[in-house]
Design an enzyme around this catalytic site. Structure first.
Site, PDB file in Angstrom:
ATOM      1  N   LYS A 199       0.831  -1.195   0.000  1.00  0.00           N
ATOM      2  CA  LYS A 199       0.000   0.000   0.000  1.00  0.00           C
ATOM      3  C   LYS A 199       0.872   1.254   0.000  1.00  0.00           C
ATOM      4  O   LYS A 199       2.046   1.222   0.377  1.00  0.00           O
ATOM      5  CB  LYS A 199      -0.889   0.035   1.256  1.00  0.00           C
ATOM      6  CG  LYS A 199      -1.941  -1.045   1.343  1.00  0.00           C
ATOM      7  CD  LYS A 199      -2.712  -0.904   2.647  1.00  0.00           C
ATOM      8  CE  LYS A 199      -3.762  -1.996   2.805  1.00  0.00           C
ATOM      9  NZ  LYS A 199      -4.896  -1.811   1.896  1.00  0.00           N
ATOM     10  N   ARG A 273     -10.004 -11.844   2.170  1.00  0.00           N
ATOM     11  CA  ARG A 273     -10.821 -12.968   1.672  1.00  0.00           C
ATOM     12  C   ARG A 273     -10.093 -14.302   1.833  1.00  0.00           C
ATOM     13  O   ARG A 273     -10.743 -15.340   1.955  1.00  0.00           O
ATOM     14  CB  ARG A 273     -11.219 -12.700   0.226  1.00  0.00           C
ATOM     15  CG  ARG A 273     -10.071 -12.663  -0.745  1.00  0.00           C
ATOM     16  CD  ARG A 273     -10.422 -11.938  -2.035  1.00  0.00           C
ATOM     17  NE  ARG A 273     -10.490 -10.504  -1.845  1.00  0.00           N
ATOM     18  CZ  ARG A 273     -10.776  -9.624  -2.817  1.00  0.00           C
ATOM     19  NH1 ARG A 273     -11.029 -10.065  -4.039  1.00  0.00           N
ATOM     20  NH2 ARG A 273     -10.827  -8.336  -2.581  1.00  0.00           N
TER      21      ARG A 273
END
Length: 426
Positions: A199, A273
């Protein structure tokens, strides 16, 4: 400082649409809608008020709206409720206690709250609310791999602290054979660097909050317990740090899950996920008739809903509508986004059954639905009884007209009431 409600408009000198005016004993709020009450409370907190007594005619829902706005990201406030029957005052105190726990945990710095601390704080919190009714099991580090929880192990293996799966059982029946009505699965990423799909600094700044799903579910279960929850509920938290070192998960790796699904890693920042897939498989094994997972999962949900709503996805549309009815009654904003069986195919891989995302920024168009489609591979084929929450409104980075900077605990009341919904838990 006293705060009252007034059905009359504010005096002219305060402005035609003023929320607030000064009264002899304190402040007067001149609106009666929950969102406006919350805005007024936010303004009072920003003025420096730290101790408030609500006086006059306040409904429980409006008192709660005020409490949501009257909070700080650092320091403490004191809120005294308006006169009401003892059971209402007790309910409001219990609700505020659980919401403040969610906020405190979510706002904690990542050096103070690692995966194991998140799990243990949750056990302590719920055990104190339900002494003798809570049992739990922790799996940590390589024990996860030995048990077949490949997603959580892969995401957390580069962490400064080992990944942890918490399986907590609230069983008010004390009967080990009692059926599990609901299993909750929470994403507990205590810090998310993005892994090798790193990020930006700005995007990483608030990633201590990436365990907001785990905290919200634990807080909701705690609040439901205080309100007399009689159903057996299991809580599974998938806790890890998503960091970078020589052991970190690499792009192109393929994970083989316990249900036979193979997953190619095309984005290590789509880690939530991966850990939830393990949690959902564990939830299915619990035999629960309802499964709900909650996670600060995708930026796509935030882009769609603007940080004002939580997104809900389901293949089971009646179950989704039942949940949304609870949200409407609790005056907590949830919004349904699309999920159909074909969404399972939206993250294709040349080398595995599926990829964990699309190899484009943000997961490409429909990224939140594609993530939900990925998760649907890990619940029974028709998705009966399964709900997925993408918590776009779990954390307010810089504060706004409704929320102080930090965690909101929005959705806790809806979740607690849904847990108590015996009709839809059978």
């Amino acid at each position: 400082m006293q705060v009252q409600l007034s059905p009359k408009p504010a005096p002219a000198e305060w402005g035609e649409a003023a929320l607030l005016s000064h009264a002899t004993a304190g402040w007067m709020i001149h609106h009666s809608e929950a969102s406006q009450i919350q805005q007024a409370a936010r303004r009072l907190a920003n003025m420096g008020l730290r101790e408030v007594q609500l006086t006059g005619a306040w409904t429980p829902s409006l008192q709660w709206a005020f409490a949501q706005g009257f909070m700080l990201s650092k320091g403490e406030v004191t809120l005294r409720w308006a006169d009401a029957p003892d059971e209402i005052l007790q309910m409001l105190e219990q609700r505020l206690f659980c919401a403040n726990w969610v906020r405190k945990l979510t706002n904690a710095s990542p050096d103070a709250l690692g995966p194991l601390e998140l799990a243990l704080e949750t056990v302590t919190f719920l055990s104190e609310l339900a002494p003798g009714l809570i049992t739990h099991r922790l799996l940590k580090g390589d024990a996860l791999l030995e048990a077949g929880w490949v997603g959580l192990h892969a995401v957390g293996r580069a962490g400064a602290q080992a990944p942890v799966m918490l399986e907590l059982d609230f069983n008010p029946t004390r009967d080990r054979r009692a059926p599990v009505s609901t299993c909750l699965v929470g994403k507990g990423i205590t810090f998310d660097s993005g892994g090798y799909s790193l990020k930006s600094s700005e995007g990483m700044l608030t990633m201590k909050s990436d365990m907001g799903g785990a905290a919200l579910l634990a807080g909701a279960l705690g609040y439901a317990i205080t309100q007399g929850l009689t159903q057996r509920v299991k809580l599974i938290l998938c806790c890890a740090e998503n960091l970078v070192n020589e052991q970190a998960c690499k792009l192109g790796e393929i994970l083989h899950y316990r249900n036979g699904v193979s997953v190619e890693i095309v984005n290590t920042d789509a880690e939530g996920r991966l850990v939830l897939a393990d949690g959902l498989l564990a939830a299915v094994e619990s035999g629960a008739t309802r499964i709900l997972d909650a996670a600060t999962l995708t930026g796509a949900a935030y882009m769609a809903l603007g940080g004002n709503y939580h997104a809900i996805f389901a293949l089971d549309k009646p179950a989704q509508q039942a949940f949304l009815a609870h949200a409407e009654r609790a005056q907590e904003p949830f919004w349904s986004l699309p999920l159909e069986p074909w969404h399972r195919q939206q993250c294709p891989s040349h080398y595995a059954d599926t990829a964990n995302s699309r190899p484009v920024k943000g997961g490409g168009p429909g990224g939140a639905s594609n993530a939900a489609g990925f998760l649907s591979r890990f619940v029974p084929a028709d998705g009966a009884g399964w709900l997925h929450l993408d918590l776009a409104a779990a954390f307010c980075d810089n504060g706004n007209h409704l929320w102080a900077p930090g965690a909101t605990a929005l959705g806790m009341v809806t979740l607690a009431n849904w847990l108590q919904d015996v009709e839809h838990a059978s």
